[in-house]
Design a protein around this motif. Sequence first.
Motif, mmCIF file in Angstrom:
data_model
loop_
_atom_site.group_PDB
_atom_site.id
_atom_site.type_symbol
_atom_site.label_atom_id
_atom_site.label_comp_id
_atom_site.label_asym_id
_atom_site.label_seq_id
_atom_site.Cartn_x
_atom_site.Cartn_y
_atom_site.Cartn_z
ATOM 1 N N GLY A 230 -1.570 -9.101 -2.594
ATOM 2 C CA GLY A 230 -2.412 -8.970 -3.792
ATOM 3 C C GLY A 230 -1.674 -8.177 -4.866
ATOM 4 O O GLY A 230 -0.550 -8.491 -5.221
ATOM 5 N N PHE B 93 -3.037 7.699 4.160
ATOM 6 C CA PHE B 93 -2.612 8.150 2.837
ATOM 7 C C PHE B 93 -1.764 9.417 2.995
ATOM 8 O O PHE B 93 -0.607 9.477 2.563
ATOM 9 C CB PHE B 93 -3.830 8.394 1.930
ATOM 10 N N GLN B 94 -2.342 10.412 3.645
ATOM 11 C CA GLN B 94 -1.650 11.701 3.714
ATOM 12 C C GLN B 94 -0.367 11.648 4.528
ATOM 13 O O GLN B 94 0.566 12.409 4.262
ATOM 14 C CB GLN B 94 -2.569 12.769 4.283
ATOM 15 N N VAL C 144 -17.806 5.561 1.147
ATOM 16 C CA VAL C 144 -17.917 6.854 0.461
ATOM 17 C C VAL C 144 -18.835 6.674 -0.745
ATOM 18 O O VAL C 144 -18.941 5.579 -1.298
ATOM 19 C CB VAL C 144 -16.565 7.436 -0.011
ATOM 20 N N GLY D 282 -1.367 -2.378 6.903
ATOM 21 C CA GLY D 282 -2.641 -1.660 6.966
ATOM 22 C C GLY D 282 -3.650 -2.357 7.873
ATOM 23 O O GLY D 282 -3.388 -2.632 9.047
ATOM 24 N N GLY E 39 -8.519 10.423 -0.360
ATOM 25 C CA GLY E 39 -7.368 11.209 -0.825
ATOM 26 C C GLY E 39 -7.130 12.526 -0.087
ATOM 27 O O GLY E 39 -6.347 13.354 -0.545
ATOM 28 N N GLU F 291 3.826 -8.059 -1.306
ATOM 29 C CA GLU F 291 2.413 -7.644 -1.314
ATOM 30 C C GLU F 291 1.551 -8.856 -1.654
ATOM 31 O O GLU F 291 1.757 -9.486 -2.697
ATOM 32 C CB GLU F 291 2.210 -6.498 -2.318
ATOM 33 N N ARG G 204 -15.596 1.635 6.383
ATOM 34 C CA ARG G 204 -16.004 3.019 6.109
ATOM 35 C C ARG G 204 -16.426 3.125 4.649
ATOM 36 O O ARG G 204 -15.834 2.479 3.794
ATOM 37 C CB ARG G 204 -14.854 4.005 6.359
ATOM 38 N N ARG H 3 -8.954 2.888 -1.918
ATOM 39 C CA ARG H 3 -10.326 3.148 -1.455
ATOM 40 C C ARG H 3 -10.434 4.464 -0.682
ATOM 41 O O ARG H 3 -11.491 4.815 -0.176
ATOM 42 C CB ARG H 3 -10.784 1.991 -0.547
ATOM 43 N N GLY I 256 0.868 -1.176 0.000
ATOM 44 C CA GLY I 256 0.000 0.000 0.000
ATOM 45 C C GLY I 256 0.905 1.226 0.000
ATOM 46 O O GLY I 256 2.132 1.128 -0.138
ATOM 47 N N TYR J 279 -9.374 22.634 3.700
ATOM 48 C CA TYR J 279 -10.333 21.845 4.483
ATOM 49 C C TYR J 279 -11.103 22.840 5.327
ATOM 50 O O TYR J 279 -10.502 23.755 5.911
ATOM 51 C CB TYR J 279 -9.604 20.916 5.454
ATOM 52 N N PHE K 148 -3.314 3.824 11.092
ATOM 53 C CA PHE K 148 -3.384 5.254 10.756
ATOM 54 C C PHE K 148 -4.772 5.854 10.935
ATOM 55 O O PHE K 148 -4.944 7.059 10.759
ATOM 56 C CB PHE K 148 -2.820 5.490 9.346
ATOM 57 N N VAL L 210 -0.490 -9.583 10.935
ATOM 58 C CA VAL L 210 0.936 -9.708 10.604
ATOM 59 C C VAL L 210 1.769 -9.542 11.877
ATOM 60 O O VAL L 210 2.753 -10.252 12.087
ATOM 61 C CB VAL L 210 1.321 -8.698 9.498
ATOM 62 N N GLY M 101 -14.360 0.595 2.309
ATOM 63 C CA GLY M 101 -12.980 0.167 2.568
ATOM 64 C C GLY M 101 -12.782 0.078 4.066
ATOM 65 O O GLY M 101 -13.750 0.155 4.831
HETATM 66 C C1 LIG Z 1 -13.369 5.183 2.701
HETATM 67 C C2 LIG Z 1 -11.977 5.588 3.108
HETATM 68 C C3 LIG Z 1 -11.596 6.931 3.022
HETATM 69 C C4 LIG Z 1 -10.308 7.315 3.396
HETATM 70 N N1 LIG Z 1 -9.946 8.618 3.251
HETATM 71 C C5 LIG Z 1 -8.690 9.013 3.586
HETATM 72 C C6 LIG Z 1 -8.281 10.360 3.390
HETATM 73 O O1 LIG Z 1 -9.060 11.204 2.939
HETATM 74 N N2 LIG Z 1 -7.001 10.677 3.699
HETATM 75 C C7 LIG Z 1 -6.121 9.769 4.217
HETATM 76 O O2 LIG Z 1 -4.994 10.133 4.519
HETATM 77 N N3 LIG Z 1 -6.487 8.492 4.402
HETATM 78 C C8 LIG Z 1 -7.738 8.087 4.106
HETATM 79 N N4 LIG Z 1 -8.126 6.799 4.292
HETATM 80 C C9 LIG Z 1 -7.191 5.880 4.945
HETATM 81 C C10 LIG Z 1 -6.158 5.383 3.990
HETATM 82 O O3 LIG Z 1 -6.790 4.716 2.909
HETATM 83 C C11 LIG Z 1 -5.242 4.409 4.732
HETATM 84 O O4 LIG Z 1 -4.811 4.969 5.964
HETATM 85 C C12 LIG Z 1 -4.012 4.108 3.899
HETATM 86 O O5 LIG Z 1 -4.369 3.666 2.615
HETATM 87 C C13 LIG Z 1 -3.189 3.045 4.612
HETATM 88 O O6 LIG Z 1 -2.164 2.630 3.734
HETATM 89 P P1 LIG Z 1 -1.402 1.301 4.075
HETATM 90 O O7 LIG Z 1 -0.306 1.195 3.086
HETATM 91 O O8 LIG Z 1 -1.071 1.279 5.522
HETATM 92 O O9 LIG Z 1 -2.498 0.154 3.888
HETATM 93 P P2 LIG Z 1 -3.067 -0.560 2.578
HETATM 94 O O10 LIG Z 1 -3.172 0.336 1.425
HETATM 95 O O11 LIG Z 1 -4.308 -1.272 2.985
HETATM 96 O O12 LIG Z 1 -1.919 -1.602 2.252
HETATM 97 C C14 LIG Z 1 -1.652 -2.715 3.075
HETATM 98 C C15 LIG Z 1 -1.285 -3.849 2.158
HETATM 99 O O13 LIG Z 1 -0.794 -4.944 2.934
HETATM 100 C C16 LIG Z 1 -1.094 -6.102 2.206
HETATM 101 N N5 LIG Z 1 -0.972 -7.267 3.092
HETATM 102 C C17 LIG Z 1 -1.759 -7.599 4.141
HETATM 103 N N6 LIG Z 1 -1.322 -8.753 4.703
HETATM 104 C C18 LIG Z 1 -0.242 -9.144 3.992
HETATM 105 C C19 LIG Z 1 0.642 -10.263 4.078
HETATM 106 N N7 LIG Z 1 0.521 -11.203 5.038
HETATM 107 N N8 LIG Z 1 1.644 -10.354 3.180
HETATM 108 C C20 LIG Z 1 1.818 -9.410 2.205
HETATM 109 N N9 LIG Z 1 0.990 -8.354 2.075
HETATM 110 C C21 LIG Z 1 -0.009 -8.207 2.966
HETATM 111 C C22 LIG Z 1 -2.503 -5.874 1.707
HETATM 112 O O14 LIG Z 1 -2.807 -6.701 0.602
HETATM 113 C C23 LIG Z 1 -2.476 -4.388 1.378
HETATM 114 O O15 LIG Z 1 -2.272 -4.153 -0.005
HETATM 115 C C24 LIG Z 1 -9.397 6.357 3.903
HETATM 116 C C25 LIG Z 1 -9.774 5.016 3.978
HETATM 117 C C26 LIG Z 1 -11.050 4.634 3.586
HETATM 118 C C27 LIG Z 1 -11.434 3.201 3.684
#
Ligand SMILES: Cc1cc2nc3c(=O)[nH]c(=O)nc-3n(C[C@H](O)[C@H](O)[C@H](O)COP(=O)(O)OP(=O)(O)OC[C@H]3O[C@@H](n4cnc5c(N)ncnc54)[C@H](O)[C@@H]3O)c2cc1C
Length: 387
Positions: free
Chosen positions: A32, A343-344, A227, A204, A44, A30, A225, A41, A9, A84, A338, A210, A313
């Motif tokens: 997936g 994301f931010q 949208v 995430g 942004g 990763e 959550r 999802r 991610g 904002y 987070f 994990v 998501g």
């Molecule tokens: C509806 C919605 C609105 C949002 N709006 C905002 C916003 O406006 N601003 C903002 O900053 N954030 C927002 N967020 C939050 C934001 O999407 C997340 O905080 C951010 O994407 C987290 O990134 P990440 O890389 O930690 O997780 P992810 O993008 O979920 O990545 C984690 C990855 O780990 C992988 N994984 C899991 N287990 C394993 C394993 N055993 N082996 C290998 N890979 C694995 C998964 O497949 C996944 O791809 C929103 C979320 C949602 C659902």
Amino acid sequence: MHVVVCGGGIVGLAAAYYLARREVEVTVCEAGSLGSGNTDRSAGGIRTQFSTPVNVKLSLASLEVWDDFEERFGVDIAHRRSGYLFLARTEETAANFREQVAMQNDLGVPSAYLSPAEAREHCPELRIEEFVGATYSPTDGFADPHLALQGFSQAAREAGGEIRTKTPVTGIEIEETGDPVTADVTVETPDETLDADVFVNAAGAWARRVGSLVGLDLPIAPRRRQVAVVAPETPVPDSVPLTIDLDTGSYFRPEREGQALVGGHFADEDPDVDPDGYDTGMDLDWAVTAVEHAGRTAGYFGPESGIVRGWAGLYAVTPDHHPIVERSRPGVVTAGGFSGHGFQHSPATGKLVTELCVDGEASLVDISRLSRERFDRGVPDDERNVA
Ligand SMILES: Cc1cc2nc3c(=O)[nH]c(=O)nc-3n(C[C@H](O)[C@H](O)[C@H](O)COP(=O)(O)OP(=O)(O)OC[C@H]3O[C@@H](n4cnc5c(N)ncnc54)[C@H](O)[C@@H]3O)c2cc1C
């Protein structure tokens, strides 16, 4: 040094990029495809208006990167700086806003406390009779999370990082060597076993699972959550900020061609869900409620508004809505939880993870507040600006 990052991610890929830039051998595993977790999802949103200093500092350190992302990474992430606008219905929320603005201004954020009439200058259809106060910062806005993820993944590869998709981490063995930072780490995947010095948990909504592979019980809960993309009765101009009615949790922002993205969580219950088995579609009942709430905030969302599409998501939520960013034990770094702002905060987090792996300690931001041990010391201050 070899670092294996679990999770492709935005957090894992930002970490991979900054690690590779420090000439660390880095492999991202990763399960997936890239972004198939929750990054794609996300709404942004990018903002500096948080209620605690550490979140504001993570924002400021990240904003530096977002502000010239295209120049550095060669990808236009459609970063819109329309601000904002936070809205208060109660005097209690308004009093919190005044305190937050003072703290944000001390840290260099140009946010301001506004009367409802002043807030309407940013959002012309605002129902000012509903609100007692507001805050606004022009630093804030939103960008396209998928494009940002592509920017980090391309740059990580160009800097020498290896990114493997369809590669779930299924097991981890840690043999401590006496070094406080590194360990003899063995990471198992279905096809191969990887040896590493540090394992980074950037999984995430899967971070708790994990974490359990390395003997940790992380308080990170996957919460659903939603949208919706809405065709409002009156188009929302591009200049309107991401507008949040903080007392109800309802928010909207302009989307392309006068449409709007509408979100919020309105149910009393907020159960943990299975990140591999939840409904990723939008509930129509929820969408109707979300548009009604948006209609109580601003006049764009009259009864003729239409629901175009939507999705669900997962937020990865901690009890105080702050992430856990720490070295959890020798050879293991955690960057998760987070709580809806990952994301931010990914650019700052990528740099912090790199510092923890390479330098042994973080210096970009004081992250002592973000260690999971905070929960053993009592209930820490909650981040209040969460929708
Ligand atoms: C509806 C919605 C609105 C949002 N709006 C905002 C916003 O406006 N601003 C903002 O900053 N954030 C927002 N967020 C939050 C934001 O999407 C997340 O905080 C951010 O994407 C987290 O990134 P990440 O890389 O930690 O997780 P992810 O993008 O979920 O990545 C984690 C990855 O780990 C992988 N994984 C899991 N287990 C394993 C394993 N055993 N082996 C290998 N890979 C694995 C998964 O497949 C996944 O791809 C929103 C979320 C949602 C659902």
